[in-house]
Design a protein around this motif. Structure first.
Motif, short mmCIF file in Angstrom:
data_model
loop_
_atom_site.label_atom_id
_atom_site.label_comp_id
_atom_site.label_asym_id
_atom_site.label_seq_id
_atom_site.Cartn_x
_atom_site.Cartn_y
_atom_site.Cartn_z
N GLU A 22 0.69 -1.05 0.02
CA GLU A 22 -0.13 -0.05 -0.02
C GLU A 22 1.02 1.38 0.05
O GLU A 22 0.49 2.26 -0.60
N LYS A 23 2.00 1.21 0.76
CA LYS A 23 2.84 2.46 0.76
C LYS A 23 3.48 2.58 -0.51
O LYS A 23 3.41 3.87 -1.18
N ALA A 24 3.91 1.62 -1.41
CA ALA A 24 4.43 1.56 -2.70
C ALA A 24 3.38 2.12 -3.57
O ALA A 24 3.38 3.04 -4.77
N PHE A 25 2.10 1.67 -3.68
CA PHE A 25 0.98 2.09 -4.33
C PHE A 25 0.72 3.51 -4.28
O PHE A 25 0.72 4.17 -5.16
N THR A 26 0.82 3.80 -2.94
CA THR A 26 0.38 5.41 -2.74
C THR A 26 1.65 6.25 -3.57
O THR A 26 1.10 7.25 -4.18
N VAL A 27 2.90 5.86 -3.52
CA VAL A 27 3.78 6.77 -4.13
C VAL A 27 3.52 6.62 -5.53
O VAL A 27 3.72 7.62 -6.37
N ALA A 28 3.29 5.25 -6.33
CA ALA A 28 2.98 5.15 -7.65
C ALA A 28 1.70 5.93 -8.24
O ALA A 28 1.94 6.19 -9.27
N VAL A 29 0.61 6.07 -7.51
CA VAL A 29 -0.32 6.90 -8.10
C VAL A 29 -0.48 8.26 -7.65
O VAL A 29 -1.27 9.09 -7.96
N ALA A 30 0.74 8.79 -7.04
CA ALA A 30 0.59 10.23 -6.56
C ALA A 30 0.71 10.99 -7.75
O ALA A 30 -0.04 12.32 -7.55
N ALA A 31 1.14 10.72 -8.85
CA ALA A 31 1.32 11.77 -9.95
C ALA A 31 0.13 11.58 -10.81
O ALA A 31 -0.23 12.32 -11.84
N GLU A 32 -1.09 10.92 -10.73
CA GLU A 32 -1.97 10.65 -11.40
C GLU A 32 -3.22 11.19 -10.81
O GLU A 32 -3.30 11.39 -9.48
N ASP A 33 -3.90 12.03 -11.61
CA ASP A 33 -5.19 12.92 -11.42
C ASP A 33 -6.28 12.27 -10.73
O ASP A 33 -6.65 11.24 -11.11
N GLY A 34 -6.73 12.67 -9.49
CA GLY A 34 -7.98 11.76 -8.91
C GLY A 34 -7.37 10.79 -8.01
O GLY A 34 -8.34 10.17 -7.50
N PHE A 35 -6.14 10.70 -7.56
CA PHE A 35 -5.75 9.70 -6.73
C PHE A 35 -5.01 10.16 -5.53
O PHE A 35 -4.07 9.65 -4.91
N THR A 36 -5.04 11.44 -5.27
CA THR A 36 -4.52 12.25 -4.27
C THR A 36 -4.78 11.38 -2.89
O THR A 36 -5.99 10.98 -2.65
N LEU A 37 -3.95 11.24 -2.07
CA LEU A 37 -3.94 10.59 -0.72
C LEU A 37 -5.02 11.12 -0.04
O LEU A 37 -5.23 12.37 0.29
N GLY A 38 -6.00 10.42 0.53
CA GLY A 38 -7.18 10.71 1.23
C GLY A 38 -8.53 11.30 0.37
O GLY A 38 -9.70 11.43 0.90
N SER A 39 -8.23 11.21 -1.12
CA SER A 39 -9.34 11.47 -2.05
C SER A 39 -10.32 10.21 -2.04
O SER A 39 -9.89 9.09 -1.74
N ALA A 40 -11.49 10.62 -2.63
CA ALA A 40 -12.43 9.47 -2.85
C ALA A 40 -11.87 8.46 -3.75
O ALA A 40 -11.93 7.39 -3.85
N GLY A 41 -11.30 9.08 -4.88
CA GLY A 41 -10.71 8.22 -5.73
C GLY A 41 -9.52 7.14 -5.22
O GLY A 41 -9.38 6.26 -5.71
N TYR A 42 -8.74 7.92 -4.44
CA TYR A 42 -7.73 6.96 -3.72
C TYR A 42 -8.24 6.03 -2.77
O TYR A 42 -7.63 4.75 -2.95
N GLU A 43 -9.37 6.28 -2.12
CA GLU A 43 -10.12 5.36 -1.36
C GLU A 43 -10.32 4.04 -2.04
O GLU A 43 -10.43 2.88 -1.57
#
Length: 230
Positions: A22-43
């Protein structure tokens, strides 16, 4: 049954995960629109990651991001992030896993480690743990046409290690994907372990033949199942 091969999953089964995926995934999607940590898309995405634990990571990114170039870029970022965590010393074996593997070898089984990680990530883990010479084979999704939940990695291990009967194969993992893979390959034992994210109910629903507290219980299970001399 003369057990010939144990196909053991890595993260969550023989290797402690500790949320590293999950930590590595969070880093991996940080550059993608709609996947900001804590956003609905991220969850939503992190729930999907948990639901698909054990499956090929590139397939997970393809399902989430759709476009191949985005999925490939995210997967590459994931590999780098996970490798950084490995180098930082965050990857450790499940307590007693190495002893269990050695005990299985003493019972005459070959050992194959399987994973949903890419080759570079799998290699980094093996090197960090010093397990290169502990096992007979290490397989990742790029070694076969399809990753889990398909049976391809188990069947590839059967072929490469000269196993004569798929019923003599033991498959162990911490996710339903591991269970589906083992059952579809025709393995004689397909066991879930409770050291990952999945519970008894999930393994029962997937059709596991056994549920173990950890991989440490596997040698004892096989000894108990051995035919007794008359």
């Amino acid at each position: 049954m003369n057990w010939q091969l144990a196909c053991l999953d890595m993260a969550g089964t023989t290797v402690r995960d500790e949320g590293l995926v999950e930590k590595a995934f969070t880093v991996a999607v940080a550059a993608e629109d709609g996947f900001t940590l804590g956003s609905a898309g991220y969850e939503r995405a992190i729930r999907f990651v948990r639901e698909t634990m054990g499956q090929s990571k590139i397939e997970v990114f393809r399902a989430l991001l759709g476009e191949e170039h985005r999925a490939a870029a995210a997967n590459a970022r994931f590999e780098v992030a996970y490798a950084d965590l490995v180098r930082a010393g965050h990857v450790q074996p499940i307590a007693g896993a190495e002893s269990a593997i050695r005990a299985l070898r003493s019972l005459g089984l070959s050992i194959a480690l399987t994973t949903g990680f890419a080759r570079a990530t799998q290699d980094a883990i093996l090197d960090a743990l010093g397990w290169r010479n502990l096992v007979d084979l290490a397989l990742c999704p790029s070694d076969v046409p399809r990753g889990r939940p398909y049976p391809d990695m188990v069947l590839a291990a059967v072929l490469r290690l000269g196993v004569t009967d798929v019923r003599s194969v033991v498959v162990v993992g911490d996710t339903p994907s591991d269970i589906y893979s083992g059952l579809r390959a025709g393995a004689g034992i397909v066991a879930g372990v409770l050291t990952g994210l999945s519970d008894l109910e999930a393994f029962s629903a997937a059709g596991a033949t056994h549920v173990l507290t950890s991989v440490n219980e596997l040698p004892g299970l096989l000894r108990a199942m051995a035919p007794r001399a008359a």
